[in-house]
Design a protein around this motif. Structure first.
Motif, PDB file in Angstrom:
ATOM      1  N   LEU A  66       0.877  -1.164   0.000  1.00 34.85           N
ATOM      2  CA  LEU A  66       0.000   0.000   0.000  1.00 34.85           C
ATOM      3  C   LEU A  66       0.912   1.211   0.000  1.00 34.85           C
ATOM      4  O   LEU A  66       1.820   1.307   0.814  1.00 34.85           O
ATOM      5  N   HIS A  67       0.673   2.104  -0.931  1.00 38.86           N
ATOM      6  CA  HIS A  67       1.534   3.284  -1.065  1.00 38.86           C
ATOM      7  C   HIS A  67       0.747   4.569  -0.897  1.00 38.86           C
ATOM      8  O   HIS A  67      -0.451   4.624  -1.180  1.00 38.86           O
ATOM      9  N   GLN A  68       1.462   5.573  -0.490  1.00 40.93           N
ATOM     10  CA  GLN A  68       0.877   6.901  -0.433  1.00 40.93           C
ATOM     11  C   GLN A  68       1.818   7.853  -1.145  1.00 40.93           C
ATOM     12  O   GLN A  68       3.036   7.793  -0.985  1.00 40.93           O
ATOM     13  N   LYS A  77       6.555  12.628  -3.238  1.00 35.26           N
ATOM     14  CA  LYS A  77       7.252  11.451  -2.728  1.00 35.26           C
ATOM     15  C   LYS A  77       6.256  10.321  -2.559  1.00 35.26           C
ATOM     16  O   LYS A  77       5.093  10.534  -2.250  1.00 35.26           O
ATOM     17  N   MET A  78       6.766   9.116  -2.738  1.00 29.44           N
ATOM     18  CA  MET A  78       5.890   7.971  -2.646  1.00 29.44           C
ATOM     19  C   MET A  78       6.537   6.948  -1.725  1.00 29.44           C
ATOM     20  O   MET A  78       7.729   6.734  -1.771  1.00 29.44           O
ATOM     21  N   GLY A  79       5.746   6.367  -0.878  1.00 27.65           N
ATOM     22  CA  GLY A  79       6.303   5.345   0.002  1.00 27.65           C
ATOM     23  C   GLY A  79       5.220   4.479   0.594  1.00 27.65           C
ATOM     24  O   GLY A  79       4.032   4.811   0.525  1.00 27.65           O
ATOM     25  N   TYR A  99      -3.373   7.568  -2.310  1.00 28.99           N
ATOM     26  CA  TYR A  99      -3.116   6.175  -1.973  1.00 28.99           C
ATOM     27  C   TYR A  99      -3.201   5.341  -3.243  1.00 28.99           C
ATOM     28  O   TYR A  99      -3.997   5.614  -4.137  1.00 28.99           O
ATOM     29  N   HIS A 100      -2.400   4.326  -3.297  1.00 24.77           N
ATOM     30  CA  HIS A 100      -2.532   3.372  -4.393  1.00 24.77           C
ATOM     31  C   HIS A 100      -1.920   2.047  -3.968  1.00 24.77           C
ATOM     32  O   HIS A 100      -1.290   1.956  -2.921  1.00 24.77           O
ATOM     33  N   ILE A 101      -2.153   1.057  -4.777  1.00 19.56           N
ATOM     34  CA  ILE A 101      -1.583  -0.261  -4.520  1.00 19.56           C
ATOM     35  C   ILE A 101      -0.436  -0.447  -5.492  1.00 19.56           C
ATOM     36  O   ILE A 101      -0.583  -0.229  -6.690  1.00 19.56           O
ATOM     37  N   MET A 102       0.724  -0.803  -4.956  1.00 19.05           N
ATOM     38  CA  MET A 102       1.926  -0.896  -5.764  1.00 19.05           C
ATOM     39  C   MET A 102       2.339  -2.345  -5.912  1.00 19.05           C
ATOM     40  O   MET A 102       2.541  -3.038  -4.924  1.00 19.05           O
ATOM     41  N   LEU A 103       2.408  -2.782  -7.149  1.00 20.56           N
ATOM     42  CA  LEU A 103       2.846  -4.148  -7.411  1.00 20.56           C
ATOM     43  C   LEU A 103       4.296  -4.110  -7.867  1.00 20.56           C
ATOM     44  O   LEU A 103       4.621  -3.376  -8.798  1.00 20.56           O
ATOM     45  N   ALA A 153       3.041   8.699 -11.312  1.00 25.32           N
ATOM     46  CA  ALA A 153       4.453   8.993 -11.573  1.00 25.32           C
ATOM     47  C   ALA A 153       5.311   7.784 -11.259  1.00 25.32           C
ATOM     48  O   ALA A 153       6.314   7.878 -10.609  1.00 25.32           O
ATOM     49  N   HIS A 154       4.877   6.629 -11.678  1.00 24.59           N
ATOM     50  CA  HIS A 154       5.655   5.422 -11.395  1.00 24.59           C
ATOM     51  C   HIS A 154       6.714   5.199 -12.428  1.00 24.59           C
ATOM     52  O   HIS A 154       6.444   5.232 -13.581  1.00 24.59           O
TER      53      HIS A 154
HETATM   54 CU    CU Z   1       3.647   3.576  -5.486  1.00 22.82          CU
END
Ligand code: CU
Length: 154
Positions: A66-68, A77-79, A99-103, A153-154
């Motif tokens: 889970l990312h924010q 910034k993302m973490g 928020y997003h889900i990061m795979l 912005a991945h």
């Molecule tokens: Cu992310």
């Protein structure tokens, strides 16, 4: 014998907790280019009672977090975060730019039209956990969700 069976059924019915309803709407995951090993998944999650999204797993990726994404010192910034609160009856948007889900560690390229399975782990205040499985469609790399979500912005 028949009596016992009836009693057992009754017991199990009574012991069922009032199951909270977690619903997921408009899920999607961004397609990847061949060498890309990570992607983001987005959706709207709503729980009928207070709950918290505490983790995600997927057969399509080695790791799911889970990312924010947030502004810090004028930089995006993302973490990872350890959970996302789901207030009772209020949808929470996991959208690009928040928020997003990061795979990460994707096992294969995600192509538009494919489906990725995500298992959302939801925890209730009682510490009881539930897994909600969502079949998430893969959308083209240039797809952007309605509601003016920011590009990822991945
Ligand atoms: Cu992310």
């Amino acid at each position: 014998m028949k009596k016992i069976a009836t009693a057992l059924i009754l017991l199990s019915t009574l012991s069922l907790p009032a199951m909270a309803e977690v619903s997921v709407t408009a899920p999607w995951v961004r397609a990847t280019v061949p060498a890309q090993k990570s992607s983001g998944a987005f959706m709207r999650v709503q729980s009928s009672t207070k709950a918290r999204l505490v983790g995600v797993s997927s057969p399509a990726a080695a790791q799911v977090e889970l990312h924010q994404m947030e502004m810090k010192d004028n930089m995006m910034k993302m973490g990872p975060v350890d959970g996302i609160d789901l207030p009772a009856g209020q949808g929470v948007n996991l959208a690009s730019g928040g928020y997003h889900i990061m795979l990460t560690g994707l096992k294969q390229q995600l192509k538009a039209g494919d489906t990725v399975e995500l298992n959302l782990q939801v925890e209730y205040p009682s510490k009881k956990r539930e897994v909600v499985t969502v079949k998430v469609p893969v959308k083209p790399i240039n797809f952007s969700a309605p509601e003016g979500a920011m590009p990822a912005a991945h």
